[in-house]
Enzyme design. Structure first.
Site, PDB file in Angstrom:
ATOM      1  N   SER A   1      19.747  30.199  35.333  1.00  0.00           N
ATOM      2  CA  SER A   1      19.307  29.060  34.515  1.00  0.00           C
ATOM      3  C   SER A   1      18.073  29.420  33.710  1.00  0.00           C
ATOM      4  CB  SER A   1      18.909  27.886  35.402  1.00  0.00           C
ATOM      5  OG  SER A   1      19.825  27.656  36.413  1.00  0.00           O
TER       6      SER A   1
ATOM      7  N   HIS B   1      26.072  30.497  31.467  1.00  0.00           N
ATOM      8  CA  HIS B   1      25.331  29.422  32.144  1.00  0.00           C
ATOM      9  C   HIS B   1      26.195  28.167  32.227  1.00  0.00           C
ATOM     10  CE1 HIS B   1      21.764  26.456  32.233  1.00  0.00           C
ATOM     11  NE2 HIS B   1      21.994  26.906  33.438  1.00  0.00           N
TER      12      HIS B   1
ATOM     13  N   GLU C   1      27.028  27.626  28.330  1.00  0.00           N
ATOM     14  CA  GLU C   1      26.123  28.303  27.394  1.00  0.00           C
ATOM     15  C   GLU C   1      26.341  29.803  27.552  1.00  0.00           C
ATOM     16  OE1 GLU C   1      21.963  25.932  26.691  1.00  0.00           O
ATOM     17  OE2 GLU C   1      22.212  26.789  28.664  1.00  0.00           O
TER      18      GLU C   1
ATOM     19  N   ASN D   1      18.102  23.292  28.537  1.00  0.00           N
ATOM     20  CA  ASN D   1      16.878  23.029  29.299  1.00  0.00           C
ATOM     21  C   ASN D   1      15.658  22.990  28.388  1.00  0.00           C
ATOM     22  OD1 ASN D   1      18.179  22.724  31.678  1.00  0.00           O
ATOM     23  ND2 ASN D   1      17.820  24.801  32.409  1.00  0.00           N
TER      24      ASN D   1
END
Ligand SMILES: NC(=O)c1ccc[n+]([C@@H]2O[C@H](COP(=O)([O-])OP(=O)(O)OC[C@H]3O[C@@H](n4cnc5c(N)ncnc54)[C@H](O)[C@@H]3O)[C@@H](O)[C@H]2O)c1
Length: 374
Positions: free
Chosen positions: A120, A141, A153, A191
């Site tokens: 992550s 991801h 991702e 994120n």
């Protein structure tokens, strides 16, 4: 390059989910962990998902048998990767441990094999240095829960080849994921752009501008988010949010500095729903909502939206991702009701530039106008 056989390293929450969506979509998978009991737990999670699928009528009995027949599990990493076309690593989020595992995979896997990580937050470029095949190293991801979350991702390292990127996208599509591409960079797309929502909301609360309830309410009723930032933070875990923000702070600087209120809650163990207290209290002990400050909800939404749009534009300015992938990523990975660029175009670039200029004057560099706006 066709990927028919995958080894998934780590049979935890993410590894078992990745193994499940792969086997479900026709890929042969071997799942690896360090102890038989961890493998058993991972296989049990998959069996439960399959049974739920059968109960809901989404999976037929013969499809379930097909899925399970494509799935193996072992504690023998070398044996599992020796004839794999792709390895997807989903072990603990620790660079040292991941690099050790990458070196082992590199030594045992065939030369054509791609090595992907579900990290992550760790650098794909640094992981690639543990191998002699940096062109075949990539980030994949996935989001939790893997079976339900549509987004993947694909994180591209400096040395990742076009062929590797194409293979990772093809595997994602086979797993029925919507793929977006991001260059290796802190927080990738989702994120990184999600963090300003939480951070701005906490800062406004910390400064006494608005209550948590007012902010959550504005974001759900006016901006149509499925959950307000404080509710979402409690649900995700304030420890997880704090760690993610701290990583971005370390890598990108002050505009991601975790607010003190957040650090204090984490220190006190008030880390959200899993601890029955975070920003809110859960269970028997309910705290009284604070007295509203009476701040306008449109103002609040605008104030939180501007730094989010700014961050999205910075990603484009830096060539990390394109507008379309950012919009898809935020909608599918973070349940944004609209992509940042859809919102930007709706508000209008001139208006966003004016708003950011005002905030920049008032609050400083973290609100400066990005190059994107000219
Ligand atoms: N949990 C999430 O929401 C989420 C979302 C996206 C990405 N990720 C990333 O996915 C990765 C895994 O996270 P998780 O939540 O599944 O963790 P987890 O703790 O549920 O599972 C990790 C598994 O890896 C195994 N493991 C550790 N070292 C190993 C080794 N050397 N060889 C084989 N197996 C080993 C552990 O025994 C454990 O079963 C992390 O990098 C995390 O950052 C997690």
């Amino acid at each position: 390059m066709a990927v028919n056989k995958i080894a998934v390293i780590g049979s935890g929450l993410m590894g078992s989910g990745i193994a499940y969506v792969s086997a479900w979509n026709g890929i042969h998978v071997t799942m690896v962990d360090i102890k038989q009991e961890y493998i058993d737990a991972g296989m049990e999670r998959i069996r439960t998902d399959v049974m739920t699928g059968i109960d809901k009528g989404k999976i037929s009995m013969s499809e379930a048998e097909g899925l399970m027949s494509r799935l193996n599990a072992t504690i023998d990493l070398e044996g599992a990767v020796k004839d794999a076309d792709m390895v997807i690593e989903a072990i603990f989020e620790n660079m040292k441990v991941k690099k050790e595992v990458f070196a082992k995979i590199d030594a045992a896997a065939p030369p054509h094999c791609i090595i992907a990580s579900n990290t992550s937050s760790l650098s794909i470029d640094e992981l690639a240095t543990a191998t002699k095949r940096p062109d075949k190293v990539i980030g994949m991801h996935y989001f939790s829960p893997v079976a339900a979350m549509k987004l993947l991702e694909v994180v591209i390292g400096e040395k990742t080849s076009e062929e590797t990127i194409a293979a990772a996208i093809a595997v994602g599509e086979k797993q029925k994921k919507q793929t977006v591409k991001a260059k290796n960079s802190p927080g990738f797309i989702v994120n990184r752009i999600l963090m300003p929502v939480l951070r701005e909301a906490i800062i406004l609360y910390e400064q006494g501008v608005a209550t948590k309830e007012e902010i959550d309410n504005a974001m759900t009723t006016k901006a149509k988010f499925p959950a307000g930032p404080f509710t979402l933070g409690d649900f995700v875990g304030l420890d997880v949010a704090f760690n993610a923000m701290s990583t971005l702070y370390r890598e990108l600087g002050d505009c991601f500095k975790p607010p003190e209120v957040l650090a204090k809650l984490v220190e006190e163990g008030a880390i959200g729903t899993k601890a029955k207290k975070g920003f809110y209290q859960y269970g028997a002990e309910q705290a009284e909502p604070e007295e509203p400050k009476g701040v306008d909800s449109d103002w609040l939404v605008n104030r939180i939206t501007m730094p989010v749009l700014r961050e999205a534009m910075i990603l484009v300015d830096h060539g990390i991702a394109n507008e379309n992938d950012i919009d898809i990523g935020m909608k599918l990975g973070a349940s944004f009701p609209a992509g940042p660029f859809e919102t930007l175009n709706k508000i209008g670039k001139d208006k966003v530039r004016n708003e950011l200029e005002k905030l920049h004057k008032e609050l400083g560099e973290c609100y400066s106008v990005p190059k994107y706006l000219g």
